[in-house]
Write an enzyme that holds these catalytic residues in place. Structure first.
Site, mmCIF file in Angstrom:
data_model
loop_
_atom_site.group_PDB
_atom_site.id
_atom_site.type_symbol
_atom_site.label_atom_id
_atom_site.label_comp_id
_atom_site.label_asym_id
_atom_site.label_seq_id
_atom_site.Cartn_x
_atom_site.Cartn_y
_atom_site.Cartn_z
ATOM 1 N N LYS A 1 0.041 -2.071 -1.859
ATOM 2 C CA LYS A 1 -0.765 -1.990 -3.084
ATOM 3 C C LYS A 1 0.060 -1.266 -4.135
ATOM 4 C CE LYS A 1 -5.211 -0.484 -4.944
ATOM 5 N NZ LYS A 1 -6.477 0.241 -4.656
ATOM 6 N N ARG B 1 -10.788 -1.397 -13.961
ATOM 7 C CA ARG B 1 -11.280 -0.044 -14.218
ATOM 8 C C ARG B 1 -12.548 -0.076 -15.066
ATOM 9 N NH1 ARG B 1 -5.094 2.053 -14.552
ATOM 10 N NH2 ARG B 1 -4.815 2.056 -12.293
ATOM 11 N N ARG C 1 -1.882 6.748 -10.664
ATOM 12 C CA ARG C 1 -1.883 6.738 -9.197
ATOM 13 C C ARG C 1 -0.477 6.523 -8.627
ATOM 14 N NH1 ARG C 1 -7.003 3.298 -10.013
ATOM 15 N NH2 ARG C 1 -8.674 4.822 -9.765
ATOM 16 N N GLU D 1 5.625 0.158 5.136
ATOM 17 C CA GLU D 1 4.169 0.324 5.166
ATOM 18 C C GLU D 1 3.531 -0.677 6.136
ATOM 19 O OE1 GLU D 1 2.300 2.530 3.710
ATOM 20 O OE2 GLU D 1 3.369 3.323 1.963
ATOM 21 N N LYS E 1 -1.277 -6.589 -2.880
ATOM 22 C CA LYS E 1 -2.055 -6.487 -4.120
ATOM 23 C C LYS E 1 -1.207 -5.809 -5.180
ATOM 24 C CE LYS E 1 -6.396 -4.532 -5.903
ATOM 25 N NZ LYS E 1 -7.588 -3.723 -5.596
ATOM 26 N N SER F 1 -7.725 -8.332 -11.352
ATOM 27 C CA SER F 1 -8.455 -8.506 -12.609
ATOM 28 C C SER F 1 -7.554 -8.937 -13.763
ATOM 29 C CB SER F 1 -9.163 -7.208 -12.967
ATOM 30 O OG SER F 1 -8.243 -6.128 -13.069
ATOM 31 N N TYR G 1 -11.565 -13.727 -8.174
ATOM 32 C CA TYR G 1 -12.844 -13.761 -8.877
ATOM 33 C C TYR G 1 -13.289 -15.193 -9.141
ATOM 34 C CZ TYR G 1 -11.740 -8.865 -9.305
ATOM 35 O OH TYR G 1 -11.428 -7.561 -8.995
#
Length: 330
Positions: free
Chosen positions: A203, A213, A224, A240, A255, A281, A320
């Site tokens: 990610k 957001r 982040r 990871e 992602k 998004s 989406y």
């Protein structure tokens, strides 16, 4: 290439001559079962709330969320990933709404399971960012840094309440070190060996999260970058990946999807567990905005991007457009 006179003897175009021919030799095929629908449910609203930066996407009420889940089943979509948006004033430093059995996400999980049963894989976002007043994915220490190990304790509790609420799959998305192992142990401790883990393995700290957001009413202060991955790095994702698999991940995910197709391909080549990708998004909003201006053909652009994600190695795609794309294909 063999040539005869001035003409080619080998003509790949023969396999592109008609729609039926192209369909017959297609190397990558989209199917409604490939798709998982991300959905937002907002506490304390009586009507769906449109998300201005994501045309066509809303923050659902509990009732409209149940309807959306039923529509996903009808369209042949495989799963739904739920994100909860608590009422104003309920966020706090520890994100306690996220572990309250009566918090909006847990209530929504029960609602959707009651509506669709096992006809749709019900997934839950396992992260604190929707519920903390500082907007970070974990608990902060005295200096305002995300405390990895204190956050893991919160994730363990979240996993248990989400499983109790009916989640088939939990999706730890905070990129804390050790999160998959802690979540697996927490689930097993309450006898929920049947609940799967979709690991957000790679990610990235991406500029394309902006509309999300708004969708979750984020309170984020700062960024982040100390826990999400650096967009410059690929080998780090494979590290990871190895850790997530060792800790018990059932599925893994990359992602965002579109800007990281190379990472997705490397991950897919390396594992024998299902691989997912999240078309986030910002990817959605760019196409919707360009289509609204007439700059791209919307439906073709949607299916082309989804095909590219699957071609790169994703077995499942969070998008989406899940229900709409499924209907296009059917």
């Amino acid at each position: 290439m063999t040539t005869y006179g001035s003409f080619p003897g080998t003509r790949p175009r023969r396999l592109r001559t008609t729609p039926t021919m192209r369909r017959m030799v297609a190397e990558t095929r989209l199917h409604p079962a490939d798709f998982i629908l991300p959905a937002f449910v907002r506490e304390g609203v009586n009507e769906p709330v449109p998300i201005s930066s994501m045309p066509g996407v809303v923050q659902h009420t509990r009732e409209t969320l149940k309807k959306a889940a039923a529509e996903a089943v009808e369209a042949g979509v495989s799963g739904i990933m739920l994100f909860g948006v608590p009422e104003d004033g309920k966020k706090d430093a520890l994100g306690t709404c996220g572990t309250d059995p009566d918090g909006i996400l847990q209530v929504a999980l029960r609602d959707v399971r009651a509506e669709v049963g096992d006809d749709l894989i019900v997934m839950s976002d396992l992260c604190l960012d929707e519920f903390t007043d500082h907007g970070h994915c974990g608990v902060l220490d005295a200096e305002g840094r995300v405390d990895n190990d204190a956050t893991l304790e919160r994730y363990a509790e979240m996993a248990q309440v989400q499983a109790d609420a009916g989640a088939h799959v939990v999706g730890p998305s905070g990129m804390m070190d050790g999160q998959i192992g802690v979540v697996r142990d927490a689930l097993d401790q309450i006898g929920r060996e049947d609940v799967s883990i979709l690991a957000y393995t790679a990610k990235y700290s991406s500029a394309f999260y902006g509309p999300f957001r708004e969708a979750v009413g984020s309170s984020l202060r700062g960024d982040r970058k100390t826990y999400q991955q650096d967009p410059a790095n690929l080998r780090e994702s494979l590290r990871e990946l190895a850790l997530d698999l060792e800790e018990g991940a059932d599925m893994v995910m990359v992602k965002p999807a579109g800007p990281y197709l190379d990472v997705l391909a490397r991950v897919a080549d390396a594992v024998d567990v299902p691989v997912a990708a999240y078309q986030i998004s910002g990817e959605y909003s760019m196409i919707e905005a360009a289509a609204e201006k007439g700059w791209v053909e919307r439906d073709k652009a949607i299916l082309e991007t989804l095909t590219g994600i699957k071609r790169a190695g994703a077995r499942n795609i969070l998008t989406y457009w899940a229900v709409e794309a499924a209907r296009m294909l059917r």
